[in-house]
Structure formats: C-alpha cells, structure tokens
Write an enzyme that holds these catalytic residues in place. Structure first.
Site, PDB file in Angstrom:
ATOM      1  N   HIS A   1      13.121  -5.656   2.994  1.00  0.00           N
ATOM      2  CA  HIS A   1      12.646  -4.610   3.899  1.00  0.00           C
ATOM      3  C   HIS A   1      13.095  -5.015   5.310  1.00  0.00           C
ATOM      4  O   HIS A   1      13.185  -6.198   5.617  1.00  0.00           O
ATOM      5  CB  HIS A   1      11.114  -4.586   3.803  1.00  0.00           C
ATOM      6  CG  HIS A   1      10.440  -3.476   4.546  1.00  0.00           C
ATOM      7  ND1 HIS A   1      10.252  -3.494   5.904  1.00  0.00           N
ATOM      8  CD2 HIS A   1       9.882  -2.320   4.112  1.00  0.00           C
ATOM      9  CE1 HIS A   1       9.606  -2.400   6.275  1.00  0.00           C
ATOM     10  NE2 HIS A   1       9.377  -1.668   5.212  1.00  0.00           N
TER      11      HIS A   1
ATOM     12  N   ASP B   1       7.557 -12.459   1.640  1.00  0.00           N
ATOM     13  CA  ASP B   1       7.055 -11.134   1.973  1.00  0.00           C
ATOM     14  C   ASP B   1       6.395 -10.579   0.708  1.00  0.00           C
ATOM     15  O   ASP B   1       7.069 -10.147  -0.219  1.00  0.00           O
ATOM     16  CB  ASP B   1       8.205 -10.240   2.443  1.00  0.00           C
ATOM     17  CG  ASP B   1       7.746  -8.806   2.717  1.00  0.00           C
ATOM     18  OD1 ASP B   1       6.547  -8.519   2.547  1.00  0.00           O
ATOM     19  OD2 ASP B   1       8.603  -7.986   3.097  1.00  0.00           O
TER      20      ASP B   1
ATOM     21  N   GLN C   1       4.507  -5.947  -1.316  1.00  0.00           N
ATOM     22  CA  GLN C   1       4.436  -5.138  -2.534  1.00  0.00           C
ATOM     23  C   GLN C   1       3.881  -5.946  -3.706  1.00  0.00           C
ATOM     24  O   GLN C   1       3.678  -5.394  -4.788  1.00  0.00           O
ATOM     25  CB  GLN C   1       5.832  -4.605  -2.912  1.00  0.00           C
ATOM     26  CG  GLN C   1       6.462  -3.683  -1.877  1.00  0.00           C
ATOM     27  CD  GLN C   1       5.774  -2.338  -1.777  1.00  0.00           C
ATOM     28  OE1 GLN C   1       4.990  -1.944  -2.648  1.00  0.00           O
ATOM     29  NE2 GLN C   1       6.045  -1.613  -0.714  1.00  0.00           N
TER      30      GLN C   1
ATOM     31  N   LYS D   1      -1.462  -1.134   1.857  1.00  0.00           N
ATOM     32  CA  LYS D   1      -0.824  -0.904   0.554  1.00  0.00           C
ATOM     33  C   LYS D   1      -1.709  -1.388  -0.597  1.00  0.00           C
ATOM     34  O   LYS D   1      -1.313  -1.295  -1.759  1.00  0.00           O
ATOM     35  CB  LYS D   1       0.529  -1.621   0.490  1.00  0.00           C
ATOM     36  CG  LYS D   1       1.564  -1.077   1.488  1.00  0.00           C
ATOM     37  CD  LYS D   1       2.921  -1.704   1.258  1.00  0.00           C
ATOM     38  CE  LYS D   1       3.834  -1.630   2.461  1.00  0.00           C
ATOM     39  NZ  LYS D   1       4.419  -0.309   2.683  1.00  0.00           N
TER      40      LYS D   1
ATOM     41  N   CYS E   1      13.361   1.780   4.629  1.00  0.00           N
ATOM     42  CA  CYS E   1      13.443   0.568   5.450  1.00  0.00           C
ATOM     43  C   CYS E   1      14.214  -0.543   4.731  1.00  0.00           C
ATOM     44  O   CYS E   1      13.902  -1.730   4.901  1.00  0.00           O
ATOM     45  CB  CYS E   1      12.062   0.058   5.876  1.00  0.00           C
ATOM     46  SG  CYS E   1      11.123   1.259   6.801  1.00  0.00           S
TER      47      CYS E   1
HETATM   48  C1  LIG Z   1       8.442  -5.250   1.074  1.00  0.00           C
HETATM   49  C2  LIG Z   1       7.823  -4.782   2.352  1.00  0.00           C
HETATM   50  N1  LIG Z   1       7.786  -5.602   3.407  1.00  0.00           N
HETATM   51  C3  LIG Z   1       7.222  -5.244   4.566  1.00  0.00           C
HETATM   52  C4  LIG Z   1       6.656  -4.008   4.727  1.00  0.00           C
HETATM   53  C5  LIG Z   1       6.078  -3.669   6.067  1.00  0.00           C
HETATM   54  O1  LIG Z   1       4.720  -3.383   6.009  1.00  0.00           O
HETATM   55  P1  LIG Z   1       4.026  -2.849   7.337  1.00  0.00           P
HETATM   56  O2  LIG Z   1       4.756  -1.590   7.704  1.00  0.00           O
HETATM   57  O3  LIG Z   1       2.620  -2.593   6.960  1.00  0.00           O
HETATM   58  O4  LIG Z   1       4.203  -3.887   8.381  1.00  0.00           O
HETATM   59  C6  LIG Z   1       6.676  -3.106   3.659  1.00  0.00           C
HETATM   60  C7  LIG Z   1       6.110  -1.743   3.753  1.00  0.00           C
HETATM   61  O5  LIG Z   1       6.528  -0.858   4.447  1.00  0.00           O
HETATM   62  C8  LIG Z   1       7.274  -3.503   2.449  1.00  0.00           C
HETATM   63  O6  LIG Z   1       7.327  -2.674   1.401  1.00  0.00           O
END
Ligand SMILES: Cc1ncc(COP(=O)(O)O)c(C=O)c1O
Lengths: 416, 149
Positions: free
Chosen positions: A129, A206, A209, A232, A372
C-alpha cells in the site's frame, strides 16, 4: 447457508444496522468494500456514544472523577488491544491516527535515531500500500539510503527467489505487508523475518489487512514493529496502532513534540516520557481508543479463528463464482490458499469505474481504482481494477448478487 | 441513482469510437493530467494556427466518462478560436458543477449536453472534466510560450 463453524452470520448481521438498509433504487445494500473500511457493530458505536455522553474529559491531566474515567477508558483500550495481539507488555502499544501514521512514525524515528545512512538499504515489496512505500522513500531521500523491493510473481505471490541477495548485510530495515489489500495475498512473513534478523535488520509489518481477519500474536510473529488501523477491524476511524518491541521503543527518540510526551520541560530542553507516551503527543484519540477496545471485545467474542475461517470460506466461494464469469480476470491468487478476503479483477471491455458505478446501481458497494497500490497495478499492466472485499458479516447470497450484477454490467455495456 | 442518466447513448458511442484519439504533430504544448483519486490519465497536445485551435490530440486511459469527454472536446474545440474554445469550456464546467440544476445549451455544447447527467454523480464530475482541464492548461502554455515548430 451462511453459518460458519463458530458463529451465525445472519444473527451477527443484526449487530450492524447499516447492513439492513437499502440504497438508491430500493436495492438492499451489499457492502463489499470492507478492505477499505469495515462496518461498525452497535456494540462499538454504543461505547463511543456512552463515552461522550457520560464520561467525557481529557486524559491524564484532568484531576477529577471524569478525568479518571476517561483515562481508564483510554488506557483500558490499550490493555484490550495489547491482549488481543499478544503483546508482552501494554506499554508496547502506541496509539496513532491510523496505520499510515504508525508507519510514518517508525520511518521517522528510525531515521532520527541514525538507523540508516548512505550505503544502507531499506527493503519493501512491490505489493505494498502507498502507506508502506512513501514513508520509506522519504526516509531514503533524507538519509541517502537505498530503497529496494521484493517483486511479485505472476500468480501474485511475494517473489522470494532473491531473498538472500535482496536482504543482505547492508539491509537495515525490511518493511512488508502481511496481507495485500489489492491482491489478497498472505505473505510468508516467517521466512522474511528470519532472514532479516540473520543480517541484523529490523522488520516492520503492515498488518492493516491482517489484524482484522486472522489471529495475530506479535510475540510469536517475531517482527520488531507491527502497524494496523482501527477502522478496518470494526473499530472507529481516527485511531491506529503501532506495536513495537519495548527495548527498541525505549531506545528511540520521540516522533511529534507536545503535551503528554514529556518528562520535564525547561526553556532550553526537554526530557521525554517512556513508551508508549513518548510517541503520543497531544490529546490522544480517547473515545476512539474506548471504541477500539469494544471492537476487539467484539472480535474476541466471535473468536478470531472463526472470523478467519469465515473469511476463508467466503473468499473461496467468491473466487469460484467470479471465475465462472467469461471475460473476468482475477488479479492475484486464484486459489483460496494463503489468501485474504479481497479480490481485485478486470472485466474485458468495461473500465473499473464503470463497473463500480453499475454495481452501485444494483446496491453493490465495491472499490474501483488503484486501491493505493499503484506499483502493484503496474506490475500486472493495469491502471486500475475493481475490488470486492469481504468480512465477517459477508454472506454467500451477497456474492451471488455481486456475480449477477457483474453479468448485468456486461449486458449494459454490450460486451460478449 | 439512475445510471441511464449517466450513461447516455451518446456517451457510450463516443467511448466505443473516440474522435480525434492519438497523439499527433505538430503541437505547441503537451500536458499530462492525472486524476489522483482514481488514476485516470490523459496526455493532451494542442496545435494552434494563429488564434485557431488547429488540432487537439490525446492519449487517454480511463473510464467511459473521461474517454467520451475527450472525444466530445475534440469535436467541439477544433476549428474554434481560443476565446471561443474557452467560452465552451466555461459552459461545460458550469453544467458539470451545476449538480443537475443547470440546463445545458445545445447550441454551444452539442453532444456535450449528454454529460448533463454526470453532474448528478459528484464522484464522476472529475472524470468528465479531466480532458477539459488538460486542454485549458495546454492552451495557456501554447499561448504564453509559443514554441517555434
Ligand atoms: C495494507 C494497508 N496498509 C495501510 C493502509 C492504510 O490505512 P489507513 O488509511 O487507515 O492509514 C491500508 C488501508 O487503506 C491498507 O490496506
């Protein structure tokens, strides 16, 4: 037909009032965008409501009963999260704004601590991401370190062929997603963590998910940092978590400066609080921490093994149903093995935005775009995809509505 | 929301058979615009002959709305003077930002009136405007910095 081993999906759907609503055109909502953000059960919303209506005060610095109640709610959220992820100590759980801030925090303080410099390497992957790419690009730019990355195989798996050369004695940090939000792939973190630690590199994961859909035990995972986001995992927006090994956190400089993160302040200099407060400047997300505590209570009551089993079953069913559709290509693993509940796909002759629009006209909420994860899309030669993602409340009947709505889209755009 | 209001037959026709697609020479300005939320992209060139828009050529990747909009833009703007073209742009933007309340003028917008329905879908307004914003940018570069070809 939607009873998972451990809980009754139809029954728990009643905890999520939004799932019972209909959308424009009178279609029942079919919410298949949970990888973007999950829906929230009544149990979570009520805790947040009660906090604001009955206990609201600032934390730590309010010397009255409400202050004590708010502090208990906030720190109680920390206790629950720590227990939920198997953290050896509650002081290893830092509350941030979201996963993005948690990852930026790690990159920033490791940089300030001098962890990387010219000639050193930071390793990420092509399936990250943007939140796990950009902070490392910025760190590399600030320090002169080199950014390198794992590729992705045609099947959508992490390409580990060059693990031993990619992660080498110059590597100082490896940061990797546990579950891809685009491909759905679940990565074999153990292999990567073992290699990284062999060469003395730190590992950040990270888990945005992962924590929502699989049982997580940070102690046995063996990583140094784990980041995730409240919204999430049936929790509120505005709160994320960074877990870090305590000795490591204690050795790192602060992130943002301000109230709550200090030990003492003079006009010349300050000394800093111990973790986790060192990394939590200013008034924290208090109601959100209470809400996140309620969210992990909710997930624990269902049982994360049951949530994972349901996710696995519903994803397997969806993979099967979607692959029956001519002209639909799944981008990511097509077998329900080491795979999370997000399926991205291309539909011949119809652009993803148009797919999403047509699905929306049938009440089916999905995401279209690059999710993203632009480099991951580029890897597969596509600019964007349509993504359907599932969660603990998703039913097989909803997958059937999705499949029919995709066929309707094909008819509408007169393809095949 | 009624998707038929969005996907007018005219729009689908332009999408399937875009007019003026492809990048051509000569040109005095080339721009690349991206819609960061969805990733739609367009590379667009403008060729001016004196004050006349002699050609608009483009390479676009995106949804039916953004592609069809580039095609309609080509039909509407090629052959017009720059001030006339900017007036058409203003009329098109006004409809797009009108939330469905602005009645489009067929005299001015021709096939562009089919986009009136897009105005009811706020998420898609940017798709419809992508090529137009690119054209505006390219024209202002071509006018302010006339490059010898
Ligand atoms: C794998 C992953 N990393 C990071 C994020 C970022 O999360 P947030 O937007 O809550 O910071 C997301 C979700 O958008 C994600 O799916």
């Amino acid at each position: 037909m939607t009873r998972t081993q451990g809980y009754d999906v139809e029954a728990i759907r009643k905890d999520f009032p939004v799932l019972a609503r209909s959308v424009a055109g009178g279609h029942p909502l079919v919410y298949l965008d949970s990888a973007n953000t999950s829906q929230k059960p009544r149990q979570v919303v009520e805790v947040i409501e009660r906090h604001y209506l009955e206990h609201n005060a600032n934390v730590a610095r309010a010397m009255h009963q409400l202050g004590a109640e708010a502090t208990a709610a906030f720190e109680g959220g920390r206790d629950k999260v720590a227990q939920f992820i198997g953290a050896p100590s509650r002081d290893e759980v830092i509350f941030t704004k979201n996963a993005s801030e948690a990852l930026n925090l790690v990159a920033r303080v490791l940089g300030d601590a001098g962890t990387v410099g010219p000639g050193d390497e930071i390793v990420i992957s092509q399936m990250e991401h943007h939140s796990n790419i950009v902070p490392w690009q910025l760190l590399a730019e600030r320090t002169g370190a080199t950014l390198r990355w794992f590729g992705v195989t045609d099947e959508g798996r992490l390409d580990l062929d060059d693990l031993d050369t990619l992660v080498n004695e110059r590597t100082k940090i490896v940061s990797l997603t546990w579950v891809s939000n685009m491909l759905g792939t679940i990565n074999p973190l153990d292999v990567v963590i073992a290699r990284a630690h062999q060469v003395g590199a730190l590992v950040a994961v990270d888990a945005s998910q992962a924590v929502p859909q699989i049982p997580v035990d940070v102690a046995s995972l063996g990583a140094d940092f784990v980041a995730f986001t409240g919204h999430k995992m049936v929790g509120p927006t505005g709160i994320g978590v960074l877990w870090g090994r305590y000795d490591l956190l204690a050795s790192l400089p602060p992130f943002l400066g301000g109230g709550e993160m200090i030990e003492t302040v003079t006009m010349e200099r300050s000394t800093f609080a111990a973790p986790p407060h060192r990394f939590e400047a200013g008034t924290p997300p208090i109601a959100q921490a209470a809400g996140l505590g309620a969210a992990v209570d909710y997930l624990s009551a269902l049982g994360m093994e049951n949530v994972a089993a349901h996710e696995q079953a519903i994803t397997a069913y969806a993979l099967e149903r979607l692959q029956e559709i001519d002209g639909l290509t799944i981008v990511g693993p097509r077998e329900p093995v080491d795979r999370g509940g997000a399926i991205s796909f291309a539909l011949d002759g119809v652009h993803p935005h148009d797919v999403a629009q047509l699905l929306d006209s049938r009440g089916v909420a999905v995401r279209a775009g690059h999710h993203c994860a632009k480099p991951a899309h580029r890897r597969f030669g596509v600019q964007s995809t349509t993504r359907a993602s599932f969660y603990l409340y998703t039913t097989e009947a909803e997958i059937d509505v999705l499949a029919e709505a995709i066929r309707h889209t094909q008819r509408y755009f007169k393809v095949n | 929301m009624d998707v038929d209001a969005l996907y007018q037959e005219i729009i689908l026709d332009h999408y399937k058979n875009p007019h003026g697609a492809g990048l051509r020479e000569p040109h005095e300005a080339e721009v690349h615009h991206v819609n960061p939320t969805c990733g739609d992209e367009i590379t667009l060139r403008v060729h001016l002959d004196g004050d006349t828009v002699a050609d608009v050529s483009y390479d676009a990747e995106g949804c039916s709305i953004s592609q069809a909009s580039a095609s309609v833009l080509y039909d509407l703007l090629v052959g017009k003077s720059v001030p006339q073209g900017l007036a058409v742009l203003d009329a098109f933007s006004e409809v797009m930002h009108g939330r469905g309340q602005v009645e489009p003028d067929e005299e001015v917008l021709e096939d562009g009136i089919a986009f009136a329905g897009v105005a009811q879908f706020p998420a898609r307004v940017k798709c419809a405007l992508l090529s137009w914003m690119a054209w505006k940018d390219a024209v202002s570069q071509a006018v302010s910095d006339p490059k010898e070809q």
